[in-house]
Design an enzyme around this catalytic site. Structure first.
Site, PDB file in Angstrom:
ATOM      1  CE  LYS A  36      -3.980  -2.135   0.031  1.00 53.35           C
ATOM      2  NZ  LYS A  36      -4.866  -2.094  -1.158  1.00 53.35           N
ATOM      3  CB  SER A 257      -3.459 -10.865   2.550  1.00 47.73           C
ATOM      4  OG  SER A 257      -2.345 -10.007   2.664  1.00 47.73           O
TER       5      SER A 257
END
Length: 292
Positions: A36, A257
């Site tokens: 991110k 994840s």
């Protein structure tokens, strides 16, 4: 040079199991520890260049964690105030990291990403805060098309093309941006989206709580399902098991994840009699110690 000037250019690491190889883009090596950083830095850089924000302004974002950490880092680096809105069931490590960067955290009910997004939009409109808008911002796709996907292509040294790009989706920006760039070079490559089995919304099931933080945030958001060849689901328990296995067997201390991405990638290769897939190792594992 600022810390955020060093976002990107992460290695592509081979993870082998028998004759199968999953190539993981090591995004946990970004300054705040996740993929991110790319999107957040790109959005802030463009917002600054267009005169949309200036030092001292307040930024606001709804997040499951990593985006909030990335924006909080950038806000601290560049002199902004940061407001983060997130569901209360995200890990305590993530919350602590944002607060250490100086961000203010506003929590909504467990799993309520729609409520977090609605609150963000309302507060930004009422208070004049800058809405980073990761879930619907085309810059989120653009950064991965221009940068991440191009890096992966240049790092690929095999004589044969990869068989698939396999990735969990939160906003969908990484899947769409990287996927579109890689399909430009390798037209026969398959695009496989990964989502939590407990919240398989893209697969047509009803939403529910799950523990794979960072993906399955309640909607397909930026994902164009017509672009996706296949959707795979992974159970939270399996994703956690693989994340721990990655640390103990490969020395890769990654998050849940990333565990889901690696599991889905090896399963897809096995089931389709293929040998090489590319995925993203989204973040570092220390922000999940209380969950693992």
């Amino acid at each position: 040079m600022r810390l955020s000037d060093n976002v990107g250019n992460t290695p592509l690491i081979p993870i082998t199991l028998g004759n199968l190889t999953v190539w993981g883009k090591a995004e946990f090596m970004n300054p705040s520890g996740s993929v991110k950083d790319r999107m957040a830095t790109y959005i802030i850089n463009l917002a600054e260049s267009y005169g949309l924000i200036k030092k001292g302004d307040t930024l606001c974002e709804a997040t499951s964690g990593n985006t909030g950490i990335a924006f909080a880092m950038l806000a601290a680096e560049r002199g902004y105030k940061m407001k983060i809105i997130m569901p209360s069931n995200m890990s305590e490590e993530r919350k602590s990291m944002m607060r250490f960067y100086g961000a203010e955290l506003i929590q909504v009910d467990e799993g309520d990403f729609d409520g977090a997004i609605e609150m963000r939009d309302d507060l930004c409109k009422a208070k004049g805060w800058y809405n980073c808008n990761q879930f619907h911002n085309p810059w989120n796709i653009e950064v991965h098309f221009n940068n991440t996907g191009e890096e992966i292509f240049k790092q690929w040294k095999n004589t044969t093309a990869p068989d698939a790009f396999i990735l969990g989706t939160g906003t969908g920006g990484t899947l769409m941006g990287c996927g579109q760039k890689l399909k430009h070079y390798w037209k026969n490559m398959k695009i496989v989206a990964v989502e939590p089995a407990e919240r398989a919304v893209m697969s047509g099931e009803q939403p529910g709580l799950h523990g794979i933080q960072g993906i399955g945030d309640g909607s397909k958001f930026l994902v164009d399902l017509d672009f996706v060849d296949e959707i795979k689901t992974v159970k939270t328990k399996c994703a956690k098991t693989i994340a721990k296995y990655m640390a103990s067997k490969y020395g890769l201390f990654v998050g849940i994840s990333a565990g889901a991405n690696v599991k889905a990638s090896f399963e897809w290769l096995r089931d389709n009699n293929k040998t090489n897939a590319i995925t993203i190792l989204c973040d570092r594992g220390e922000r999940y110690l209380s969950c693992l």
